[in-house]
Design a protein around this motif. Structure first.
Motif, PDB file in Angstrom:
ATOM      1  N   ILE A 119      -1.176   9.113 -43.362  1.00 54.30           N
ATOM      2  CA  ILE A 119      -2.344   9.165 -42.470  1.00 54.30           C
ATOM      3  C   ILE A 119      -3.503   9.903 -43.137  1.00 54.30           C
ATOM      4  N   GLN A 120      -4.666   9.252 -43.094  1.00 51.55           N
ATOM      5  CA  GLN A 120      -5.881   9.867 -43.612  1.00 51.55           C
ATOM      6  C   GLN A 120      -6.781  10.374 -42.483  1.00 51.55           C
ATOM      7  N   LYS A 121      -6.756   9.664 -41.334  1.00 51.66           N
ATOM      8  CA  LYS A 121      -7.643  10.052 -40.232  1.00 51.66           C
ATOM      9  C   LYS A 121      -7.100   9.497 -38.918  1.00 51.66           C
ATOM     10  N   VAL A 122      -7.185  10.320 -37.873  1.00 52.72           N
ATOM     11  CA  VAL A 122      -6.817   9.894 -36.523  1.00 52.72           C
ATOM     12  C   VAL A 122      -8.050  10.055 -35.641  1.00 52.72           C
ATOM     13  N   GLU A 123      -8.342   9.015 -34.890  1.00 48.01           N
ATOM     14  CA  GLU A 123      -9.477   9.065 -33.966  1.00 48.01           C
ATOM     15  C   GLU A 123      -8.995   8.639 -32.577  1.00 48.01           C
ATOM     16  N   TRP A 124      -9.009   9.591 -31.650  1.00 43.84           N
ATOM     17  CA  TRP A 124      -8.682   9.251 -30.266  1.00 43.84           C
ATOM     18  C   TRP A 124      -9.837   8.419 -29.723  1.00 43.84           C
ATOM     19  N   THR A 125      -9.530   7.275 -29.128  1.00 38.56           N
ATOM     20  CA  THR A 125     -10.564   6.379 -28.611  1.00 38.56           C
ATOM     21  C   THR A 125     -10.542   6.334 -27.084  1.00 38.56           C
ATOM     22  N   ALA A 126      -9.855   7.287 -26.498  1.00 36.35           N
ATOM     23  CA  ALA A 126      -9.814   7.451 -25.039  1.00 36.35           C
ATOM     24  C   ALA A 126      -9.942   8.946 -24.756  1.00 36.35           C
ATOM     25  N   THR A 156      -3.515   5.404 -23.176  1.00 36.79           N
ATOM     26  CA  THR A 156      -4.441   6.050 -24.105  1.00 36.79           C
ATOM     27  C   THR A 156      -4.436   5.272 -25.419  1.00 36.79           C
ATOM     28  N   THR A 157      -5.589   5.221 -26.066  1.00 33.88           N
ATOM     29  CA  THR A 157      -5.708   4.501 -27.337  1.00 33.88           C
ATOM     30  C   THR A 157      -6.225   5.428 -28.429  1.00 33.88           C
ATOM     31  N   ARG A 158      -5.879   5.063 -29.658  1.00 32.34           N
ATOM     32  CA  ARG A 158      -6.424   5.756 -30.822  1.00 32.34           C
ATOM     33  C   ARG A 158      -6.382   4.800 -32.004  1.00 32.34           C
ATOM     34  N   THR A 159      -7.156   5.150 -33.020  1.00 34.01           N
ATOM     35  CA  THR A 159      -7.215   4.387 -34.263  1.00 34.01           C
ATOM     36  C   THR A 159      -6.778   5.313 -35.386  1.00 34.01           C
ATOM     37  N   VAL A 160      -5.857   4.832 -36.216  1.00 33.00           N
ATOM     38  CA  VAL A 160      -5.305   5.640 -37.299  1.00 33.00           C
ATOM     39  C   VAL A 160      -5.567   4.931 -38.626  1.00 33.00           C
ATOM     40  N   SER A 161      -6.267   5.624 -39.524  1.00 41.13           N
ATOM     41  CA  SER A 161      -6.555   5.097 -40.861  1.00 41.13           C
ATOM     42  C   SER A 161      -5.546   5.682 -41.840  1.00 41.13           C
ATOM     43  N   MET A 162      -4.960   4.796 -42.654  1.00 38.97           N
ATOM     44  CA  MET A 162      -3.903   5.217 -43.573  1.00 38.97           C
ATOM     45  C   MET A 162      -4.219   4.804 -45.010  1.00 38.97           C
ATOM     46  N   TYR A 221      -4.280   0.192 -34.754  1.00 41.52           N
ATOM     47  CA  TYR A 221      -4.918   0.353 -33.450  1.00 41.52           C
ATOM     48  C   TYR A 221      -3.774   0.542 -32.456  1.00 41.52           C
ATOM     49  N   GLU A 222      -3.699   1.721 -31.877  1.00 38.93           N
ATOM     50  CA  GLU A 222      -2.521   2.112 -31.114  1.00 38.93           C
ATOM     51  C   GLU A 222      -2.824   2.265 -29.624  1.00 38.93           C
ATOM     52  N   GLU A 223      -1.789   1.986 -28.840  1.00 33.97           N
ATOM     53  CA  GLU A 223      -1.833   2.242 -27.402  1.00 33.97           C
ATOM     54  C   GLU A 223      -0.543   2.964 -27.024  1.00 33.97           C
ATOM     55  N   PHE A 265       1.452  -0.380 -32.038  1.00 33.78           N
ATOM     56  CA  PHE A 265       0.245  -1.020 -32.552  1.00 33.78           C
ATOM     57  C   PHE A 265      -0.099  -2.190 -31.632  1.00 33.78           C
ATOM     58  N   THR A 266      -1.367  -2.297 -31.285  1.00 34.86           N
ATOM     59  CA  THR A 266      -1.865  -3.502 -30.624  1.00 34.86           C
ATOM     60  C   THR A 266      -2.448  -4.447 -31.663  1.00 34.86           C
ATOM     61  N   HIS A 267      -2.966  -3.844 -32.745  1.00 31.92           N
ATOM     62  CA  HIS A 267      -3.541  -4.594 -33.860  1.00 31.92           C
ATOM     63  C   HIS A 267      -3.341  -3.788 -35.139  1.00 31.92           C
ATOM     64  N   GLY A 268      -3.393  -4.471 -36.256  1.00 30.22           N
ATOM     65  CA  GLY A 268      -3.377  -3.826 -37.558  1.00 30.22           C
ATOM     66  C   GLY A 268      -4.419  -4.470 -38.444  1.00 30.22           C
ATOM     67  N   SER A 269      -4.851  -3.763 -39.466  1.00 28.13           N
ATOM     68  CA  SER A 269      -5.881  -4.306 -40.357  1.00 28.13           C
ATOM     69  C   SER A 269      -5.284  -5.221 -41.418  1.00 28.13           C
ATOM     70  N   LYS A 270      -3.965  -5.276 -41.487  1.00 25.43           N
ATOM     71  CA  LYS A 270      -3.281  -6.184 -42.412  1.00 25.43           C
ATOM     72  C   LYS A 270      -2.350  -7.068 -41.584  1.00 25.43           C
ATOM     73  N   ASP A 271      -2.154  -8.288 -42.050  1.00 23.57           N
ATOM     74  CA  ASP A 271      -1.366  -9.254 -41.282  1.00 23.57           C
ATOM     75  C   ASP A 271       0.101  -9.250 -41.733  1.00 23.57           C
ATOM     76  N   ASN A 272       0.698  -8.046 -41.800  1.00 20.20           N
ATOM     77  CA  ASN A 272       2.088  -7.960 -42.262  1.00 20.20           C
ATOM     78  C   ASN A 272       2.997  -7.248 -41.262  1.00 20.20           C
ATOM     79  N   ILE A 273       2.489  -7.010 -40.051  1.00 24.01           N
ATOM     80  CA  ILE A 273       3.249  -6.293 -39.038  1.00 24.01           C
ATOM     81  C   ILE A 273       3.316  -7.139 -37.770  1.00 24.01           C
ATOM     82  N   GLU A 274       4.531  -7.495 -37.378  1.00 24.46           N
ATOM     83  CA  GLU A 274       4.671  -8.176 -36.084  1.00 24.46           C
ATOM     84  C   GLU A 274       4.647  -7.140 -34.961  1.00 24.46           C
ATOM     85  N   SER A 275       5.440  -6.073 -35.138  1.00 23.33           N
ATOM     86  CA  SER A 275       5.490  -4.995 -34.149  1.00 23.33           C
ATOM     87  C   SER A 275       5.733  -3.676 -34.852  1.00 23.33           C
ATOM     88  N   PHE A 276       5.101  -2.623 -34.336  1.00 28.94           N
ATOM     89  CA  PHE A 276       5.281  -1.276 -34.885  1.00 28.94           C
ATOM     90  C   PHE A 276       5.144  -0.287 -33.739  1.00 28.94           C
TER      91      PHE A 276
END
Length: 167
Positions: A52-59, A67-73, A80-82, A96-107
């Motif tokens: 993890i490089q940065k965590v940003e709470w988005t709620a 609650t949601t947050r975005t985590v940069s790694m 993009y987490e919920e 994860f609701t979304h990821g920036s790479k298309d290699n994760i079905e669920s996390f």
């Protein structure tokens, strides 16, 4: 903003059914409230979770289910987490609701905290995932390293929170 690829949103049963699960447990000499104070502190995550490089709470607070947050790694991965569970001082989990790479079905990750004494608790961390694409072949090879990494990171978390308490 990073590209967003949808992930399958999971519930708490995923921690039992995920094809890849990594679990670590540690006892810490701090209260469950101190553990959760660290979990809620965005600046603490990069101090102990090496990717993890940065965590940003988005709620806004108070944090809870939904609650949601975005985590940069490292490597450019953004998660993009919920939160799917939240009971302050006892348990929290997110997926994860979304990821920036298309290699994760669920996390998903789950943190369970059991108070043992007033200033002592057990923290159990479960990381669960279902990769897709090339990662389906890559992850099994690196699973032993993942198991060790999760244990090392949780020990680093313990040192971080214990280092804040004194006498």
């Amino acid at each position: 903003m990073a590209q967003k690829y949808p992930c399958k949103i999971v519930d708490m049963t995923f921690f039992d059914s995920a094809p890849f699960r990594y679990v670590a447990e540690v006892e810490v000499n701090v209260s469950a409230a101190d553990v959760f104070a660290s979990f809620e502190n965005a600046d603490d995550w990069p101090r102990w979770a090496m990717p993890i490089q940065k965590v940003e709470w988005t709620a806004p607070k108070p944090f809870g289910i939904g609650t949601t947050r975005t985590v940069s790694m490292v490597g450019g991965l953004v998660g993009y987490e919920e939160f799917i569970a939240w009971e302050r001082g006892r348990e929290m989990a997110f997926c994860f609701t979304h990821g920036s790479k298309d290699n994760i079905e669920s996390f998903a990750e789950r943190y369970e905290v059991d108070a043992l004494e007033e200033k002592r608790c057990r923290v159990r961390w479960t990381m669960a995932m279902k990769p897709k694409g090339f990662s389906k072949y890559f992850l099994p090879v690196f699973s032993p390293v993942m198991h060790l990494s999760v244990k090392m990171m949780l020990r680093k978390f313990a040192r971080l929170v214990e280092g804040r308490t004194c006498c």
